[in-house]
Design a protein around this motif. Sequence first.
Motif, PDB file in Angstrom:
ATOM      1  N   ASP A   1       0.785  -1.226   0.000  1.00  0.00           N
ATOM      2  CA  ASP A   1       0.000   0.000   0.000  1.00  0.00           C
ATOM      3  C   ASP A   1       0.817   1.276   0.000  1.00  0.00           C
ATOM      4  OD1 ASP A   1      -2.348  -1.376  -0.010  1.00  0.00           O
ATOM      5  OD2 ASP A   1      -2.818  -1.093   2.103  1.00  0.00           O
ATOM      6  N   THR A   2       2.121   1.182   0.144  1.00  0.00           N
ATOM      7  CA  THR A   2       2.868   2.386   0.474  1.00  0.00           C
ATOM      8  C   THR A   2       4.213   2.477  -0.227  1.00  0.00           C
ATOM      9  OG1 THR A   2       3.659   3.713   2.359  1.00  0.00           O
ATOM     10  CG2 THR A   2       4.033   1.351   2.448  1.00  0.00           C
ATOM     11  N   PHE A   3       4.736   3.681  -0.268  1.00  0.00           N
ATOM     12  CA  PHE A   3       6.093   3.974  -0.708  1.00  0.00           C
ATOM     13  C   PHE A   3       6.805   4.775   0.375  1.00  0.00           C
ATOM     14  CE2 PHE A   3       3.629   7.625  -1.251  1.00  0.00           C
ATOM     15  CZ  PHE A   3       4.466   8.690  -1.013  1.00  0.00           C
ATOM     16  N   LEU A   4       6.146   5.074   1.486  1.00  0.00           N
ATOM     17  CA  LEU A   4       6.620   6.058   2.456  1.00  0.00           C
ATOM     18  C   LEU A   4       7.808   5.553   3.269  1.00  0.00           C
ATOM     19  CD1 LEU A   4       3.175   7.330   3.775  1.00  0.00           C
ATOM     20  CD2 LEU A   4       4.729   8.526   2.230  1.00  0.00           C
ATOM     21  N   VAL A   5       8.824   6.393   3.388  1.00  0.00           N
ATOM     22  CA  VAL A   5       9.991   6.056   4.195  1.00  0.00           C
ATOM     23  C   VAL A   5       9.584   5.816   5.642  1.00  0.00           C
ATOM     24  CG1 VAL A   5      12.184   6.950   5.093  1.00  0.00           C
ATOM     25  CG2 VAL A   5      11.612   7.262   2.686  1.00  0.00           C
ATOM     26  N   ASN A   6       8.610   6.587   6.123  1.00  0.00           N
ATOM     27  CA  ASN A   6       8.190   6.418   7.511  1.00  0.00           C
ATOM     28  C   ASN A   6       7.412   5.125   7.732  1.00  0.00           C
ATOM     29  OD1 ASN A   6       9.198   8.895   8.848  1.00  0.00           O
ATOM     30  ND2 ASN A   6       7.966   9.890   7.286  1.00  0.00           N
ATOM     31  N   TRP A   7       6.853   4.541   6.673  1.00  0.00           N
ATOM     32  CA  TRP A   7       6.326   3.175   6.764  1.00  0.00           C
ATOM     33  C   TRP A   7       7.489   2.212   6.961  1.00  0.00           C
ATOM     34  CZ3 TRP A   7       7.430  -1.224   4.021  1.00  0.00           C
ATOM     35  CH2 TRP A   7       6.592  -2.327   4.238  1.00  0.00           C
ATOM     36  N   ALA A   8       8.498   2.350   6.126  1.00  0.00           N
ATOM     37  CA  ALA A   8       9.630   1.430   6.175  1.00  0.00           C
ATOM     38  C   ALA A   8      10.389   1.519   7.494  1.00  0.00           C
ATOM     39  CB  ALA A   8      10.576   1.706   5.007  1.00  0.00           C
ATOM     40  N   ALA A   9      10.435   2.719   8.098  1.00  0.00           N
ATOM     41  CA  ALA A   9      11.127   2.883   9.371  1.00  0.00           C
ATOM     42  C   ALA A   9      10.544   1.969  10.439  1.00  0.00           C
ATOM     43  CB  ALA A   9      11.051   4.339   9.820  1.00  0.00           C
ATOM     44  N   VAL A  10       9.237   1.787  10.395  1.00  0.00           N
ATOM     45  CA  VAL A  10       8.567   0.890  11.331  1.00  0.00           C
ATOM     46  C   VAL A  10       8.595  -0.545  10.815  1.00  0.00           C
ATOM     47  CG1 VAL A  10       6.391   0.350  12.488  1.00  0.00           C
ATOM     48  CG2 VAL A  10       7.058   2.740  12.131  1.00  0.00           C
ATOM     49  N   ALA A  11       8.186  -0.718   9.570  1.00  0.00           N
ATOM     50  CA  ALA A  11       7.942  -2.052   9.023  1.00  0.00           C
ATOM     51  C   ALA A  11       9.202  -2.889   8.882  1.00  0.00           C
ATOM     52  CB  ALA A  11       7.251  -1.938   7.672  1.00  0.00           C
ATOM     53  N   THR A  12      10.370  -2.273   8.812  1.00  0.00           N
ATOM     54  CA  THR A  12      11.624  -3.027   8.785  1.00  0.00           C
ATOM     55  C   THR A  12      11.764  -3.888  10.031  1.00  0.00           C
ATOM     56  OG1 THR A  12      12.749  -1.406   7.391  1.00  0.00           O
ATOM     57  CG2 THR A  12      14.148  -2.739   8.802  1.00  0.00           C
ATOM     58  N   ASN A  13      11.092  -3.514  11.102  1.00  0.00           N
ATOM     59  CA  ASN A  13      11.148  -4.285  12.341  1.00  0.00           C
ATOM     60  C   ASN A  13      10.031  -5.312  12.461  1.00  0.00           C
ATOM     61  OD1 ASN A  13      13.379  -2.997  14.110  1.00  0.00           O
ATOM     62  ND2 ASN A  13      12.320  -1.270  13.190  1.00  0.00           N
ATOM     63  N   VAL A  14       9.057  -5.253  11.556  1.00  0.00           N
ATOM     64  CA  VAL A  14       7.919  -6.187  11.585  1.00  0.00           C
ATOM     65  C   VAL A  14       8.042  -7.245  10.497  1.00  0.00           C
ATOM     66  CG1 VAL A  14       5.403  -6.371  11.372  1.00  0.00           C
ATOM     67  CG2 VAL A  14       6.420  -4.407  12.554  1.00  0.00           C
ATOM     68  N   PHE A  15       8.494  -6.839   9.323  1.00  0.00           N
ATOM     69  CA  PHE A  15       8.551  -7.712   8.155  1.00  0.00           C
ATOM     70  C   PHE A  15       9.994  -8.004   7.744  1.00  0.00           C
ATOM     71  CE2 PHE A  15       4.568  -5.288   7.630  1.00  0.00           C
ATOM     72  CZ  PHE A  15       3.654  -6.316   7.466  1.00  0.00           C
ATOM     73  N   ASP A  16      10.153  -9.070   6.973  1.00  0.00           N
ATOM     74  CA  ASP A  16      11.427  -9.400   6.326  1.00  0.00           C
ATOM     75  C   ASP A  16      11.185  -9.610   4.845  1.00  0.00           C
ATOM     76  OD1 ASP A  16      13.275  -9.640   8.620  1.00  0.00           O
ATOM     77  OD2 ASP A  16      12.062 -11.393   9.168  1.00  0.00           O
ATOM     78  N   GLY A  17      12.222  -9.341   4.053  1.00  0.00           N
ATOM     79  CA  GLY A  17      12.218  -9.691   2.647  1.00  0.00           C
ATOM     80  C   GLY A  17      13.117 -10.884   2.401  1.00  0.00           C
ATOM     81  N   LEU A  18      13.149 -11.346   1.173  1.00  0.00           N
ATOM     82  CA  LEU A  18      14.053 -12.446   0.830  1.00  0.00           C
ATOM     83  C   LEU A  18      15.510 -12.017   0.977  1.00  0.00           C
ATOM     84  CD1 LEU A  18      12.238 -13.869  -2.320  1.00  0.00           C
ATOM     85  CD2 LEU A  18      12.221 -14.810   0.002  1.00  0.00           C
TER      86      LEU A  18
END
Length: 509
Positions: A46-63
Amino acid sequence: MRTTKIRAALLGLSVAGLALGTAPALAAGKLTVSSPQDPGSWDPVDTFLVNWAAVATNVFDGLTYRGPDLKLVPGLAESWEVLDEGKRIRFKLREGVTFHNGEPFNAAAVKFTFERLLGEQGSKGPQRSNYTAIDTVEIIDDHTVDMKLKSPDPVLLTKLAGYGAMIVPPKYIAEQGEDHFNTNPVGTGPFKFVSYAPKVDIKLAANPDYWGGAPKLSELEYRFIAEPSTAVAELQAGRVDIVLPPTIPVGMVEIIRGDANLELVSVPGPTVTALRFNTRDGVTKDAKVRKALIMAVDRTTIVQQILAGQASEIASFQSALSFGDDPALKPLPYDPEAAKKLLADAGVSEGTRVQIDVRGNDQTMNEVAQVIASYLQMVGITASIQPYETNVLLNDIIPQGKTGAMFQQSWGGWTFDYDNTAYSMYHSGEKWNPYESDPALDKLLESQRSLTDRTERERILREIAVSVADRALEMPLYNSNAIYGVNKRVKGFVPAPDNRTKFDTVSVD
């Protein structure tokens, strides 16, 4: 057949210093982080926002994963092979990993994630265009997948480390629904979702079973504080431990430096800021006028005086660290007399009004916009500044083509590759390109995406930057440093240039 194989063992990796299956350490302590923006949805598509990634990097993982050192390393895939001249990538997945709800991470989750991203759900958000090189994801076995590509994508492995490519739980989404997932995210990361109060905060708790080792913290809270003075006051009072970029305006840098309990951390980042032009309406339809407005503004003085050197000038909409940046490309010079002549040649009368749209909570940019308005006044243009709530500007005003003559665009460029920025900004039909449709530029943007020859690809990216500059589609302003305010009780904090800090190894006194 050309084969490239990357293994964690060869990289000498030990994520968080722990092997999978090591008994987790006892977590203790709460870290409170101030973020300037609530993204409104925690769904990766849903997003491109850096402030999403600042949080979500701690919730999700990528390959894959890219940390503060900007090196690409294994994430949920412990290794990968690039096959068939770049048209197929085989990923070997980590075993024994579970989502926060207990659901197993496996090849089916990977297949679901990318089919969702490239399907109807992904089409509703801004991320899908970054992954269109992917044709299909095929399950080889429970912990092996083949990602088949329509054409090679030289940036894909980096893209898999963030945003839309974060792996999501199929069963949870099927059972709970898309709307529930938006506000109750579940991933495989070091912290688990606890609660979310829109525009107030999101609370996370340590995931003791994290595949990279249990976090040192027990709790992690992000408070959404849009007003910079409030965020800094909360930092000084000890109610916030870290203030994230881009909250802290340059004018408050000395306040933090002068507090014995605080530390100012400033690192070069990927974020660039420009005033983009409405090329459809009004006087800015004319390229001569756009060039005149650029030449009317002294960007060097803005960087040195207004930004106190916490930024650098740019000639195109990318940082010097970006692949595709051309140091030989120079911005239009500050030349108010030449600007006046161009305006006269274009038939623009003195006193003509233009509107500059900005993010209302970006104090630094609001100060810069005031200075830009003063420069424009000196060449006979009267500029008004229209602040918008950030989500309104980004999700309505810009995508719907409702801007004034100029509008602020700040872009993370988190892949450090110009393609990620240029395709989104200049390709016809993209969310961030409400005004332009140029078949020749579209062709250039598309042609470089499939190239594995770095030299040729860099040449085309630089050609794109020249084309954009020639047409004056934007007024390039500056590349900002990422400025963090940090309480000295925080230990082990390593600032990420792209604001995507993982807090699993951070502790607090």
